[in-house]
Design a protein around this motif. Structure first.
Motif, PDB file in Angstrom:
ATOM      1  N   GLU A  26      -2.488 -11.819  -0.861  1.00 49.27           N
ATOM      2  CA  GLU A  26      -1.176 -11.405  -0.363  1.00 49.27           C
ATOM      3  C   GLU A  26      -0.820 -12.221   0.877  1.00 49.27           C
ATOM      4  O   GLU A  26      -1.699 -12.660   1.614  1.00 49.27           O
ATOM      5  CB  GLU A  26      -1.228  -9.907  -0.007  1.00 49.27           C
ATOM      6  CG  GLU A  26       0.096  -9.284   0.285  1.00 49.27           C
ATOM      7  CD  GLU A  26       0.053  -7.754   0.279  1.00 49.27           C
ATOM      8  OE1 GLU A  26       0.993  -7.178   0.832  1.00 49.27           O
ATOM      9  OE2 GLU A  26      -0.894  -7.166  -0.261  1.00 49.27           O
ATOM     10  N   PHE A  29       1.616  -9.313   5.008  1.00 49.50           N
ATOM     11  CA  PHE A  29       1.473  -7.860   4.884  1.00 49.50           C
ATOM     12  C   PHE A  29       1.876  -7.228   6.210  1.00 49.50           C
ATOM     13  O   PHE A  29       1.353  -7.574   7.264  1.00 49.50           O
ATOM     14  CB  PHE A  29       0.025  -7.483   4.538  1.00 49.50           C
ATOM     15  CG  PHE A  29      -0.203  -6.004   4.535  1.00 49.50           C
ATOM     16  CD1 PHE A  29       0.182  -5.239   3.451  1.00 49.50           C
ATOM     17  CD2 PHE A  29      -0.778  -5.372   5.629  1.00 49.50           C
ATOM     18  CE1 PHE A  29      -0.011  -3.859   3.445  1.00 49.50           C
ATOM     19  CE2 PHE A  29      -0.978  -4.002   5.647  1.00 49.50           C
ATOM     20  CZ  PHE A  29      -0.591  -3.243   4.548  1.00 49.50           C
ATOM     21  N   SER A  31       2.600  -3.716   8.605  1.00 48.49           N
ATOM     22  CA  SER A  31       2.412  -2.297   8.890  1.00 48.49           C
ATOM     23  C   SER A  31       3.193  -2.019  10.167  1.00 48.49           C
ATOM     24  O   SER A  31       3.756  -2.929  10.778  1.00 48.49           O
ATOM     25  CB  SER A  31       0.929  -1.962   9.087  1.00 48.49           C
ATOM     26  OG  SER A  31       0.493  -2.294  10.396  1.00 48.49           O
ATOM     27  N   GLU A  35       1.588  -7.649  11.596  1.00 45.18           N
ATOM     28  CA  GLU A  35       1.579  -8.408  10.347  1.00 45.18           C
ATOM     29  C   GLU A  35       0.264  -9.164  10.206  1.00 45.18           C
ATOM     30  O   GLU A  35      -0.311  -9.629  11.179  1.00 45.18           O
ATOM     31  CB  GLU A  35       2.720  -9.428  10.356  1.00 45.18           C
ATOM     32  CG  GLU A  35       2.725 -10.357   9.180  1.00 45.18           C
ATOM     33  CD  GLU A  35       3.624 -11.572   9.357  1.00 45.18           C
ATOM     34  OE1 GLU A  35       3.814 -12.290   8.380  1.00 45.18           O
ATOM     35  OE2 GLU A  35       4.089 -11.812  10.490  1.00 45.18           O
ATOM     36  N   TYR A  79      -4.272  -1.747   5.769  1.00 46.96           N
ATOM     37  CA  TYR A  79      -4.373  -2.372   4.444  1.00 46.96           C
ATOM     38  C   TYR A  79      -5.557  -1.806   3.668  1.00 46.96           C
ATOM     39  O   TYR A  79      -5.439  -1.490   2.479  1.00 46.96           O
ATOM     40  CB  TYR A  79      -4.501  -3.893   4.583  1.00 46.96           C
ATOM     41  CG  TYR A  79      -4.560  -4.606   3.252  1.00 46.96           C
ATOM     42  CD1 TYR A  79      -3.391  -4.960   2.587  1.00 46.96           C
ATOM     43  CD2 TYR A  79      -5.778  -4.902   2.641  1.00 46.96           C
ATOM     44  CE1 TYR A  79      -3.426  -5.604   1.361  1.00 46.96           C
ATOM     45  CE2 TYR A  79      -5.826  -5.549   1.415  1.00 46.96           C
ATOM     46  CZ  TYR A  79      -4.653  -5.892   0.782  1.00 46.96           C
ATOM     47  OH  TYR A  79      -4.694  -6.510  -0.438  1.00 46.96           O
ATOM     48  N   ASN A  83      -5.047   0.582   0.262  1.00 48.05           N
ATOM     49  CA  ASN A  83      -5.558   0.101  -1.022  1.00 48.05           C
ATOM     50  C   ASN A  83      -6.906   0.722  -1.401  1.00 48.05           C
ATOM     51  O   ASN A  83      -7.541   0.282  -2.354  1.00 48.05           O
ATOM     52  CB  ASN A  83      -5.658  -1.424  -0.997  1.00 48.05           C
ATOM     53  CG  ASN A  83      -4.287  -2.062  -0.949  1.00 48.05           C
ATOM     54  OD1 ASN A  83      -3.563  -2.060  -1.928  1.00 48.05           O
ATOM     55  ND2 ASN A  83      -3.909  -2.572   0.218  1.00 48.05           N
TER      56      ASN A  83
END
Length: 109
Positions: A26, A29, A31, A35, A79, A83
């Motif tokens: 990815e 990403f 939040s 990043e 992350y 996940n």
């Protein structure tokens, strides 16, 4: 740094990772904490990669401040939880200069 320059540096970093056996999972990403530029895997280890560019190595690496590192760690944690991951991981940096692309392993030590 402009977003265009940042994207160019990230593209160079992705190419470098790909050429060195990493698989990009990815990019960018986000939040609420910050990043992560690139998330990749290699040898069953998840790598959270911060990309920094500059005219030389020193000016680029100095942009990884304690505050930036703290945000990176918190975003990596988000992350992992989002996940449901329970894997080995590390935080790396890729320094992009006009002359070179260099990987700095495990920047949290």
């Amino acid at each position: 740094m402009s977003r265009a320059k940042g994207n160019l540096a990230e593209d160079k970093a992705c190419k470098f990772l790909d050429e060195n056996g990493f698989m990009i999972i990815e990019r960018n990403f986000y939040s609420r904490f910050g990043e992560i530029d690139i998330i990749a895997t290699k040898d069953e280890v998840l790598h959270f990669v911060e990309v920094k560019s500059g005219l030389d190595y020193e000016s680029a690496i100095q942009n990884i401040t304690p505050q930036k590192l703290s945000r990176l760690l918190r975003t990596g944690d988000v992350y992992m939880k989002k996940n449901s991951l329970d894997v080995d991981f590390m935080y790396d940096a890729i320094i992009v200069t006009p002359q070179d692309v260099e990987l700095v392993d495990n920047i949290t030590i």
